[in-house]
Design an enzyme around this catalytic site. Structure first.
Site, PDB file in Angstrom:
ATOM      1  N   ASP A  35       0.789  -1.237   0.000  1.00 14.66           N
ATOM      2  CA  ASP A  35       0.000   0.000   0.000  1.00 14.66           C
ATOM      3  C   ASP A  35       0.824   1.293   0.000  1.00 14.66           C
ATOM      4  OD1 ASP A  35      -1.892  -1.966   0.297  1.00 14.66           O
ATOM      5  OD2 ASP A  35      -2.469  -1.411   2.332  1.00 14.66           O
ATOM      6  N   LYS A  97      -6.975  -4.493  -3.009  1.00 21.68           N
ATOM      7  CA  LYS A  97      -7.547  -5.194  -1.871  1.00 21.68           C
ATOM      8  C   LYS A  97      -8.404  -4.246  -1.046  1.00 21.68           C
ATOM      9  CE  LYS A  97      -3.550  -4.583   1.255  1.00 21.68           C
ATOM     10  NZ  LYS A  97      -4.197  -3.834   2.356  1.00 21.68           N
ATOM     11  N   CYS A 130      -1.912  -2.142   7.884  1.00 25.57           N
ATOM     12  CA  CYS A 130      -1.829  -3.173   6.843  1.00 25.57           C
ATOM     13  C   CYS A 130      -0.511  -3.942   6.855  1.00 25.57           C
ATOM     14  CB  CYS A 130      -2.075  -2.543   5.473  1.00 25.57           C
ATOM     15  SG  CYS A 130      -3.764  -1.932   5.253  1.00 25.57           S
TER      16      CYS A 130
END
Length: 205
Positions: A35, A97, A130
């Site tokens: 990310d 995602k 994350c």
């Protein structure tokens, strides 16, 4: 967590969730970039430096044949991977995602299993969300999990530091980008040694 396909088995003598202090191997590992996106990276404390360390790891992975996977959390809102990394990613490396942990996203287990790698080098943003959840799930799945300590970040340094402490306590192994490159190389006679040493010097790591 339910995985539709099994992840690669731990190395001989390794118990799930326990680190055995292995070295990072170019033949056994994959780089997982979590990310690092256009609308998130600017808000990260020390984000520019973290991106540079990730870029160094990505360049080394490319030179040494280490597979790369890059996740993007809800890219419709947070944008794509930052250009300085996206332009270096292999075709098909990115996946979108919504789950915070990559391992809980449908299709990720198949993607990882197809790589046939028992080690993961994890980096990205945010460290305490994350990155943390992904790395903890990798450790729980018996994957030798390394965290790029200078290639993770959060909006607050305190959150990053707490995440790194929690990860190492759980069995992940923290190392800086330069250590990752040298462990992947393994030998000063490696043909990629001189180019990567020059890259390290130019990166300011």
């Amino acid at each position: 967590m339910t995985l539709s396909r099994p992840l690669p088995a731990p190395a001989a003598g390794q118990a799930t969730g326990q680190a055995t202090a292995p070295l990072l191997s170019a033949d056994a590992s994959a780089l997982l970039i979590v990310d690092v996106q256009e609308k998130l990276a600017p808000a990260i404390a020390g984000g520019a430096a973290a991106v540079e360390r990730i870029r160094l790891a990505l360049d080394a992975a490319s030179a040494l044949g280490v597979p790369v996977v890059a996740s993007e959390q809800y890219p419709q809102g947070l944008g794509p991977t930052v250009p300085e990394l996206a332009e270096r990613l292999p075709d098909g490396a990115r996946f979108a995602k919504t789950h915070f942990s990559c391992l809980r996203e449908p299709g990720f287990a198949e993607r990882w299993s197809a790589l046939g790698r028992r080690q993961a080098l994890v980096c990205g943003m945010e460290a305490h969300v994350c990155v943390l959840q992904t790395a903890l799930d990798l450790v729980s799945a018996g994957i030798e999990t390394f965290v790029l300590a200078d290639g993770i970040g959060s909006r607050r340094d305190s959150n990053r530091d707490l995440a790194l402490r929690r990860l190492t306590t759980a069995g992940a192994i923290a190392l800086p980008a330069e250590s990752a490159v040298f462990e992947w190389l393994g030998d000063a006679d490696h043909p990629a040694f001189k180019p990567l040493i020059a890259r390290i010097r130019n990166s300011g790591v």
